[in-house]
Write an enzyme that holds these catalytic residues in place. Structure first.
Site, PDB file in Angstrom:
ATOM      1  N   ASP A 189      -8.024 -11.489   8.249  1.00 56.62           N
ATOM      2  CA  ASP A 189      -6.645 -11.258   7.396  1.00 56.62           C
ATOM      3  C   ASP A 189      -6.221 -12.498   6.452  1.00 56.62           C
ATOM      4  OD1 ASP A 189      -3.958 -11.090   6.496  1.00 56.62           O
ATOM      5  OD2 ASP A 189      -4.319  -9.493   7.368  1.00 56.62           O
ATOM      6  N   ASP A 248      -2.683 -13.722   7.368  1.00 53.36           N
ATOM      7  CA  ASP A 248      -2.358 -14.001   8.779  1.00 53.36           C
ATOM      8  C   ASP A 248      -2.715 -15.716   8.653  1.00 53.36           C
ATOM      9  OD1 ASP A 248      -0.824 -11.762   9.487  1.00 53.36           O
ATOM     10  OD2 ASP A 248      -2.884 -10.351  10.210  1.00 53.36           O
ATOM     11  N   ARG A 254       0.667  -1.546   0.461  1.00 50.47           N
ATOM     12  CA  ARG A 254       0.131   0.077   0.649  1.00 50.47           C
ATOM     13  C   ARG A 254       0.703   0.979   0.347  1.00 50.47           C
ATOM     14  NH1 ARG A 254      -5.122   1.659   3.489  1.00 50.47           N
ATOM     15  NH2 ARG A 254      -5.802   0.007   3.131  1.00 50.47           N
ATOM     16  N   THR A 300      -0.722   7.356  -1.026  1.00 48.14           N
ATOM     17  CA  THR A 300      -2.348   6.984  -1.804  1.00 48.14           C
ATOM     18  C   THR A 300      -3.022   6.391  -1.202  1.00 48.14           C
ATOM     19  OG1 THR A 300      -1.283   5.899  -3.310  1.00 48.14           O
ATOM     20  CG2 THR A 300      -1.209   8.047  -4.314  1.00 48.14           C
TER      21      THR A 300
END
Ligand code: URA
Length: 209
Positions: free
Chosen positions: A200, A203, A104, A108
Site C-alpha cells: 500500500d 501506508d 470507494r 458500487t
C-alpha cells in the site's frame, strides 16, 4: 505521442528495488520517492510546450525556449499521489499543485471523488495527474473524468507501478491520456493489489501500516 511509456533506467530500477523491499521503512521510502521523482521529471516534463523568448545575457542578445501555454500544473490523487507531487514539484516549483480526493463507494465498490481543489485555468493547462499505483485504474479513470468535466483537455497520467488491468481500463476510458510509469508489473491480486508491487503506497509513504 506514445500512449504508454515504461521508463527504463538503471538508477530508476535500483531505487524502485528499495521501494519494493518490505524492509524499507517510511523515512527511507519517502526519501527514495523524492529521488525517483527527480529522475522521472525529465521524461515527464519533456511533454511540455515551449516557445522562443528573446533574452539579453550580460554578453549579447539571444533566444531561448521557455515554457508556454498550456502551462503545467500537477494534480495529486490523495493521499499517495502527494508523495509523487512533492517529488515532481521539487524540480518544477513553478507548477501549481491541485488535489483530488477519491473514496470507494460502499455500494458500487468503485472509486468516486469526494474533494477537489484545483489551480485556476485548469482547462488551459497541461495537467500531470499523479498516483503512484495504477491498480484497477478506477481512481485514475474517475479523477481524469472529474478533470475533464471541468474542461481539462491536456492530461498526462504519471505513476510508479502499473498493472496491465489498470492500463487497459484507463486507456479504454481515456485513450487520449498518455501514461508514464516507472514499472509495468504482472497482475492484480483478488484485493486489487499489484503483484509483485510494493504494497500500500499511502501506508508506506506515511508510515501508517
Ligand atoms: N494501491 C496501492 O497502494 N497498492 C496497490 O498495490 C494497489 C493499489
Amino acid at each position: 505521442m506514445d500512449s504508454l511509456t515504461v521508463l527504463d533506467h538503471p538508477v530508476l530500477s535500483h531505487k524502485l528495488a528499495i521501494l519494493r523491499d518490505e524492509n524499507t521503512r517510511s523515512p527511507e521510502f519517502r526519501k527514495t520517492l523524492l529521488e525517483i521523482g527527480h529522475i522521472m521529471s525529465w521524461p515527464v516534463f519533456s511533454h511540455f510546450s515551449v516557445a522562443k523568448k528573446e533574452i539579453t545575457t550580460p554578453m549579447e542578445n539571444t533566444t531561448q525556449n521557455v515554457l508556454t501555454s498550456p502551462y503545467p500544473c500537477i494534480v495529486s490523487i490523495l493521499r499517495a499521489g502527494n508523495g509523487m507531487a512533492d517529488a515532481l514539484s521539487a524540480t518544477l516549483p513553478e507548477a501549481p499543485i491541485g488535489y483530488i480526493g477519491m473514496q470507494r463507494n460502499a455500494n458500487t465498490h468503485l472509486a468516486e471523488p469526494y474533494f477537489k481543489k484545483l489551480p485556476d485555468q485548469i482547462q488551459n493547462r497541461q495537467i500531470i495527474l499523479v498516483d503512484p499505483m495504477l491498480a484497477s485504474g478506477s481512481s485514475a479513470e474517475q479523477a481524469a473524468d472529474f478533470l475533464k468535466r471541468d474542461g481539462a483537455k491536456n492530461i498526462l497520467f504519471v505513476c510508479l507501478v502499473a498493472a496491465p488491468e489498470g492500463i487497459e481500463y484507463f486507456h479504454k476510458n481515456h485513450p487520449d491520456i498518455p501514461i508514464i510509469t516507472a514499472a509495468l508489473d504482472r497482475e492484480l491480486d483478488e484485493n486489487a493489489y499489484i503483484l509483485p508491487g510494493l504494497g500500500d503506497a499511502g501506508d508506506r509513504i506515511y508510515g501508517t501500516e
